[in-house]
Motif scaffolding. Sequence first.
Motif, PDB file in Angstrom:
ATOM      1  N   GLU A 143      81.785 102.090  -0.865  1.00 27.55           N
ATOM      2  CA  GLU A 143      82.501 101.177   0.018  1.00 27.55           C
ATOM      3  C   GLU A 143      82.074  99.768  -0.350  1.00 27.55           C
ATOM      4  OE1 GLU A 143      80.091 100.979   4.102  1.00 27.55           O
ATOM      5  OE2 GLU A 143      80.820 102.996   3.662  1.00 27.55           O
ATOM      6  N   SER A 144      83.035  98.863  -0.361  1.00 23.82           N
ATOM      7  CA  SER A 144      82.721  97.489  -0.743  1.00 23.82           C
ATOM      8  C   SER A 144      83.573  96.524   0.064  1.00 23.82           C
ATOM      9  CB  SER A 144      82.964  97.278  -2.247  1.00 23.82           C
ATOM     10  OG  SER A 144      84.328  97.455  -2.555  1.00 23.82           O
ATOM     11  N   GLY A 145      83.080  95.337   0.160  1.00 24.94           N
ATOM     12  CA  GLY A 145      83.821  94.273   0.823  1.00 24.94           C
ATOM     13  C   GLY A 145      83.347  92.953   0.276  1.00 24.94           C
ATOM     14  N   GLY A 146      84.221  91.977   0.287  1.00 23.70           N
ATOM     15  CA  GLY A 146      83.801  90.686  -0.225  1.00 23.70           C
ATOM     16  C   GLY A 146      84.952  89.738  -0.388  1.00 23.70           C
ATOM     17  N   VAL A 147      84.741  88.779  -1.253  1.00 22.03           N
ATOM     18  CA  VAL A 147      85.728  87.741  -1.514  1.00 22.03           C
ATOM     19  C   VAL A 147      86.171  87.879  -2.955  1.00 22.03           C
ATOM     20  CG1 VAL A 147      86.129  85.257  -1.596  1.00 22.03           C
ATOM     21  CG2 VAL A 147      84.666  86.230   0.174  1.00 22.03           C
ATOM     22  N   ASN A 148      87.477  87.959  -3.141  1.00 21.98           N
ATOM     23  CA  ASN A 148      88.064  88.153  -4.457  1.00 21.98           C
ATOM     24  C   ASN A 148      88.885  86.919  -4.806  1.00 21.98           C
ATOM     25  OD1 ASN A 148      89.507  88.985  -6.691  1.00 21.98           O
ATOM     26  ND2 ASN A 148      89.818  91.050  -5.924  1.00 21.98           N
ATOM     27  N   SER A 150      89.021  82.740  -6.591  1.00 25.13           N
ATOM     28  CA  SER A 150      88.572  81.407  -6.188  1.00 25.13           C
ATOM     29  C   SER A 150      89.298  80.923  -4.940  1.00 25.13           C
ATOM     30  CB  SER A 150      88.778  80.433  -7.343  1.00 25.13           C
ATOM     31  OG  SER A 150      90.128  80.465  -7.750  1.00 25.13           O
ATOM     32  N   ASN A 151      90.339  81.650  -4.498  1.00 22.11           N
ATOM     33  CA  ASN A 151      91.073  81.282  -3.285  1.00 22.11           C
ATOM     34  C   ASN A 151      90.456  81.905  -2.044  1.00 22.11           C
ATOM     35  OD1 ASN A 151      92.958  79.815  -4.756  1.00 22.11           O
ATOM     36  ND2 ASN A 151      94.165  81.646  -5.182  1.00 22.11           N
ATOM     37  N   ASP A 152      89.304  82.531  -2.180  1.00 17.90           N
ATOM     38  CA  ASP A 152      88.591  83.144  -1.058  1.00 17.90           C
ATOM     39  C   ASP A 152      89.453  84.132  -0.283  1.00 17.90           C
ATOM     40  OD1 ASP A 152      86.270  81.848  -1.704  1.00 17.90           O
ATOM     41  OD2 ASP A 152      86.658  80.150  -0.389  1.00 17.90           O
ATOM     42  N   ILE A 153      90.007  85.107  -1.000  1.00 16.66           N
ATOM     43  CA  ILE A 153      90.800  86.170  -0.384  1.00 16.66           C
ATOM     44  C   ILE A 153      89.875  87.352  -0.121  1.00 16.66           C
ATOM     45  CG2 ILE A 153      92.728  87.760  -0.682  1.00 16.66           C
ATOM     46  CD1 ILE A 153      93.920  85.677  -2.636  1.00 16.66           C
ATOM     47  N   ALA A 154      89.840  87.820   1.131  1.00 15.96           N
ATOM     48  CA  ALA A 154      88.960  88.937   1.480  1.00 15.96           C
ATOM     49  C   ALA A 154      89.513  90.240   0.927  1.00 15.96           C
ATOM     50  CB  ALA A 154      88.820  89.034   2.995  1.00 15.96           C
ATOM     51  N   GLU A 155      88.598  91.119   0.493  1.00 18.88           N
ATOM     52  CA  GLU A 155      88.996  92.431  -0.013  1.00 18.88           C
ATOM     53  C   GLU A 155      88.033  93.469   0.522  1.00 18.88           C
ATOM     54  OE1 GLU A 155      89.938  93.198  -4.279  1.00 18.88           O
ATOM     55  OE2 GLU A 155      88.309  94.642  -4.127  1.00 18.88           O
ATOM     56  N   SER A 156      88.572  94.629   0.889  1.00 23.84           N
ATOM     57  CA  SER A 156      87.774  95.790   1.269  1.00 23.84           C
ATOM     58  C   SER A 156      88.204  96.951   0.406  1.00 23.84           C
ATOM     59  CB  SER A 156      87.990  96.156   2.737  1.00 23.84           C
ATOM     60  OG  SER A 156      87.562  95.101   3.565  1.00 23.84           O
ATOM     61  N   GLY A 157      87.257  97.808   0.040  1.00 22.98           N
ATOM     62  CA  GLY A 157      87.618  98.940  -0.800  1.00 22.98           C
ATOM     63  C   GLY A 157      86.766 100.159  -0.530  1.00 22.98           C
TER      64      GLY A 157
END
Length: 195
Positions: A143-148, A150-157
Amino acid sequence: YSPGNASMNIAINNSTVNTNLNADMVDGYHASDLQGWKRVSTIELGVDAQSIDFTGLNGDSDLIYMIIYRILGGATGHSLKLRLNNDSAANYSDNYFYGLTAITGLVDNAAVGGYLTSGTSLKTHGKIIINAKSGYIRTMLTESGGVNSSNDIAESGFSRVIWKNTTGNVTSINIVASAANMILTGSRAELWARR
């Protein structure tokens, strides 16, 4: 009846076993039989690298590993893969579900490592559970989460990964970027084992 040990002492450690109070037992188990998560190793990068490598392991003894990580990625788009024994052949299969603006699934993706995440200027954290014992297909949950980007788009996986090698003892676990020096200084990973 004496509540003390053979020297008539109570509640101190004088190296004389207390035969009337078995303080070694917890719920009927010897304290040495109780297992829990124990940290095996911590790696914090002092220089940019392509991988974070935990080596000198014995998956047949430890059985289950957990990795808690925080990865800082380079400005160029890249992906992170999880490998066992640094096996870079197509011996993995994974399902990866992630969300940026919608949920996307990659189903039965034949891979050269279990997919963790990808992006530009990646800043991600997560947890990986690995069933490491040989004799079985090794399974991993991530499980991962973070910012993807340079536009600071949140992502969860979330992903389910299998390593098809059933015979090799797991002696190393590798988090590998798709390009050199894409895991930046300050990235950190902790390896834990059930012991």
